[in-house]
Motif scaffolding. Structure first.
Motif, PDB file in Angstrom:
ATOM      1  N   ASP A 131       0.835  -1.215   0.000  1.00 29.87           N
ATOM      2  CA  ASP A 131       0.000   0.000   0.000  1.00 29.87           C
ATOM      3  C   ASP A 131       0.865   1.258   0.000  1.00 29.87           C
ATOM      4  OD1 ASP A 131      -2.088  -1.731   0.228  1.00 29.87           O
ATOM      5  OD2 ASP A 131      -2.862  -0.952   2.127  1.00 29.87           O
TER       6      ASP A 131
ATOM      7  N   ARG B 227       2.897   1.784  -3.159  1.00 33.40           N
ATOM      8  CA  ARG B 227       1.999   2.206  -4.232  1.00 33.40           C
ATOM      9  C   ARG B 227       1.611   3.670  -4.053  1.00 33.40           C
ATOM     10  NH1 ARG B 227      -1.588  -2.362  -5.150  1.00 33.40           N
ATOM     11  NH2 ARG B 227      -0.587  -2.823  -7.131  1.00 33.40           N
TER      12      ARG B 227
ATOM     13  N   LEU C 227       5.980   1.538  -6.104  1.00 33.30           N
ATOM     14  CA  LEU C 227       5.723   0.134  -6.406  1.00 33.30           C
ATOM     15  C   LEU C 227       5.939  -0.084  -7.899  1.00 33.30           C
ATOM     16  CD1 LEU C 227       3.415  -2.286  -4.841  1.00 33.30           C
ATOM     17  CD2 LEU C 227       3.120  -2.054  -7.288  1.00 33.30           C
TER      18      LEU C 227
ATOM     19  N   LYS D 279      -6.126  -1.562  -8.510  1.00 34.90           N
ATOM     20  CA  LYS D 279      -4.708  -1.193  -8.576  1.00 34.90           C
ATOM     21  C   LYS D 279      -3.837  -2.409  -8.901  1.00 34.90           C
ATOM     22  CE  LYS D 279      -4.553   3.221  -7.886  1.00 34.90           C
ATOM     23  NZ  LYS D 279      -5.003   3.913  -6.711  1.00 34.90           N
ATOM     24  N   GLU D 280      -4.156  -3.551  -8.306  1.00 35.72           N
ATOM     25  CA  GLU D 280      -3.349  -4.749  -8.581  1.00 35.72           C
ATOM     26  C   GLU D 280      -3.514  -5.163 -10.052  1.00 35.72           C
ATOM     27  OE1 GLU D 280      -1.108  -5.309  -6.273  1.00 35.72           O
ATOM     28  OE2 GLU D 280      -1.857  -6.774  -4.819  1.00 35.72           O
TER      29      GLU D 280
ATOM     30  N   THR E 120      -1.480  -2.918 -12.189  1.00 38.41           N
ATOM     31  CA  THR E 120      -0.060  -3.269 -12.170  1.00 38.41           C
ATOM     32  C   THR E 120       0.223  -4.377 -13.187  1.00 38.41           C
ATOM     33  OG1 THR E 120       0.125  -2.643  -9.855  1.00 38.41           O
ATOM     34  CG2 THR E 120       1.816  -4.126 -10.694  1.00 38.41           C
TER      35      THR E 120
END
Lengths: 284, 462
Positions: free
Chosen positions: B123, B126, B131, B196-197, B200
């Protein structure tokens, strides 16, 4: 052409709209009796809609939508060139198309559109196709020309007698069988009470009935279990086991109860949508 | 010097009295000071039992050392050497079974809060823009497709892309994440974390597509013409039903439906969103697994007077994670143990009015060693309810297995793997619930990572 684009919009009557969408992946593998899930906006519902027609070469699918709730009002306000946000399909088990001999294909209201691809496939499979198109009044009889094109006999009827025979589809069906027509199988799509009484009559008349069920769905892919119906006393899932089922043992009353679960919420959503709609109109 | 005897910091949580009525995340991310203090408890054992117990082999002592050193970006990168979804893992992995269960401090001072630290690293890195997704290897020219965008497929896709393949993820629904999105509630895993993941993984160059149900929209044999390998991570299917009268009553939900309405369709925001949901005044959840806990806690957030979890055995046999049970209890959810539902009662309109139960006692152990519930004659009672949620498990999804010739399944309907982890079709791999029938996010991710390794080997030979 963009995926999910509305290539053609045609208003069939006050509340029913035909859309031709560009969706090659669905068009190439669609079969009679299957459906798609549509979404029109972020935060929008996933709405199951029957595939009425498709053209693998052009990459197009046809759906016909009646304005009933907020989502369908929104869909039917879309214009040519607009995009549906999501179109997933083809879903469900195709109807078992074979040569039954003589078949009755019965559509009620917008159900006429939904039963059209089945009539078309049954005709192509060599059946004698008798189509009965029922509606409340003349304006609501849709797709008559298309149905005539795939049927040996086409019989429209209206509750108020404004078009075709006066009466319900059950009256027409009874009339044909009484007149000596031997019908082997019947395929019914329409409002649930209409499917219930038509199926019941078919059993009495020695016609094997099949009905396409429209329970509430969420994902439509065989995951959530929302669309369960009772057939032969067993739990079946309309999105993957159906939507067409042998109709002798369908628990239609249960289906009516389960599809009424959110009537209050649907009304509320429509009111909010209309309020919003009028506000916007007022600004212009 | 490490400070192992300091008490374990379990992390701050939203007050149960408040959180029971909102969908905001329960657990809060460590601050920098909290993280460094917790990291300072780690002894950095040379044998690293925590890391050995991690199914994906996260370099635990190393990333903790980097947190201690204040380099949160490097800590996140260290985790991402073996696990590309650290913000999800830190939240939903059952750490007490794996890393934390093997921490040498566990017995005396409490295990290091490894999950909390992993989540902090992901977290915070990021939020600071530190990240960095790994740079993929040079393009191999090989194309792989991953079916589904749940934890198993996401992990597989990310690892395959890292190895330099051209990777596409096909999702049936309108949003990515699979069970992370439709199953796990936002108060355990915020939607923003899933987004968000996924971003990525997209940033690594993996392509994503919604509205493709493999087995319906496209078949596996069609995919094999376009791609060099296929990974099936299509997840679980329809819910198991109870087989008792009344389960199609109005107001009876499967946990899948209830959770999908709330989590995927955001029904708790109706009418701002278009999909409705109802809880009524009294909710009963049938089952004792994590889905039952999630469903009960979601139901509580819709504002009913009572939510009761009814389970046929006792607390001891209940399969849900201990932390989830505790959270549910803190939020005021009641538990009725050792009861079996006999019938879901309805009024004349078909609406649920309650459940007819019988009470059980525990008998001899079953094949899994759990003591079997045995009905006590004459112990019948009725508990009133407006809503019933069944959470007794689900079947494998048959959409792909039914439409793929030559793809072997076991008698349970899951895709069969040989001892090398291969399916019966060359170039087709599988993992997650479609091979397990129902397991955790972590095991699903681990399957995806392991399959990526096998696919790499397979593609080298092509």
């Amino acid at each position: 052409m963009r995926e999910n684009e509305i290539l053609l919009k045609e208003q069939l009557n006050d509340v029913v709209v035909k859309f031709v969408l560009y969706k090659p992946l669905v068009a190439q593998s669609a079969k009679a009796g299957q459906f798609v899930i549509l979404r029109g906006a972020e935060n929008g519902e996933r709405v199951p809609v029957t595939l009425v027609d498709w053209d693998a070469k052009k990459g197009t699918i046809t759906v016909i939508i009646q304005s009933i709730g907020k989502s369908t009002f929104m869909f039917n306000s879309f214009k040519q060139g607009d995009l549906f946000l999501n179109v997933l399909g083809p879903l469900g088990t195709p109807v078992d198309i074979q040569n039954y001999g003589t078949v009755a294909v019965v559509g009620g209201g917008v159900g006429i559109a939904e039963v059209y691809p089945i009539a078309k496939a049954l005709k192509a499979a060599g059946n004698k196709v008798i189509s009965i198109l029922g509606a409340r009044t003349k304006e609501l009889v849709i797709l008559e020309e298309e149905m005539k094109g795939v049927s040996d006999i086409t019989l429209p009827c209206t509750d108020d007698g404004s078009y075709g025979q006066k009466g319900m589809v059950t009256d027409v069906l009874k009339g044909i069988v009484t007149a000596g027509e031997k019908i082997n199988a019947g395929f019914v799509i329409g409002p649930i009470p209409m499917m219930k009484f038509t199926s019941k009559l078919m059993v009495e008349l020695g016609v094997e009935p099949y009905a396409s069920l429209n329970p509430i769905m969420l994902d439509g892919t065989g995951m959530c279990g929302c669309c369960r119906v009772s057939v032969e006393g067993k739990v079946r899932f309309a999105c993957v086991d159906g939507p067409m089922f042998p109709a002798r043992t369908i628990d239609f009353d249960e289906l009516i109860r389960r599809t009424s679960e959110y009537k209050g919420e649907e009304k509320q959503a429509v009111q909010e949508y209309e309020k919003d709609h009028k506000c916007k109109i007022g600004l212009h | 010097m490490p400070n192992p005897s300091a008490p374990r910091n379990n992390g701050r949580q939203q007050d149960p009295a408040v959180r029971r009525r909102n969908f905001e995340e329960v657990a809060q991310t460590f601050t920098h000071e909290e993280a460094v203090a917790e990291a300072d408890r780690c002894l950095h054992c040379p044998t690293h039992p925590c890391q050995n117990a991690c199914p994906v082999g996260v370099h635990i002592p190393d990333f903790i050392a980097l947190i201690k050193a204040g380099d949160v970006g490097a800590a996140a990168s260290e985790i991402m050497k073996t696990s590309l979804l650290p913000a999800i893992c830190g939240r939903v992995c059952p750490q007490e079974k794996h890393c934390e269960g093997h921490c040498v401090l566990k017995a005396k001072f409490g295990a290091v809060n490894i999950g909390g630290l992993e989540r902090y690293a992901a977290d915070t890195a990021r939020a600071q823009g530190a990240l960095k997704p790994p740079v993929p290897a040079a393009d191999t020219g090989k194309k792989v497709v991953c079916i589904g965008s749940g934890p198993s497929s996401l992990a597989c896709a990310a690892e395959l892309r890292r190895a330099g393949h051209d990777v596409t993820v096909l999702e049936a629904l309108h949003a990515y994440g699979g069970v992370l999105r439709y199953g796990i509630p936002s108060f355990r895993l915020p939607r923003e974390v899933i987004n968000k993941e996924v971003q990525t993984v997209q940033a690594m160059g993996v392509k994503f597509k919604t509205d493709v149900l493999v087995g319906a929209t496209l078949k596996v044999d069609e995919l094999l013409k376009e791609y060099d390998a296929v990974y099936i991570g299509s997840g679980a299917g329809l819910p198991t039903m109870l087989g008792i009268p009344g389960e199609n009553g109005v107001g009876v939900y499967s946990a899948n439906e209830f959770l999908t309405r709330i989590n995927l369709m955001q029904a708790y925001k109706f009418p701002q969103t278009d999909t409705p949901i109802k809880a009524g005044k009294h909710v009963i959840v049938l089952g004792g697994g994590n889905s039952a806990m999630d469903a009960a806690r979601c139901a509580m957030r819709l504002g009913p007077e009572s939510v009761t979890i009814a389970y046929r055995r006792s607390r001891e046999e209940m399969p849900a994670r201990a932390a989830e049970v505790e959270h549910a209890q803190e939020e005021g959810i009641e538990f009725e143990y050792l009861v079996t539902p006999k019938e879901i009662l309805q009024d004349e309109k078909g609406h649920v009015t309650g459940i007819h139960f019988t009470r059980n006692e525990l008998g001899a152990p079953d094949e899994k060693g759990r003591r079997r519930p045995v009905e006590i004659p004459g112990s019948d009672f009725v508990q009133p309810a407006d809503t019933v949620i069944t959470a007794i498990g689900q079947r494998p999804n048959p959409t792909i297995t039914k439409t793929t010739a030559g793809l072997q399944t076991t008698e349970r309907g899951v895709i069969a793997l040989n001892d090398k982890g291969e399916t019966s079709l060359p170039g087709v791999y599988a993992g997650g619930d479609i091979i397990r029938g129902g397991a955790t996010v972590l095991l699903a991710m681990n399957d995806g990572i392991a399959a990526a390794g096998r696919i790499n080997e397979y593609l080298k030979g092509k």
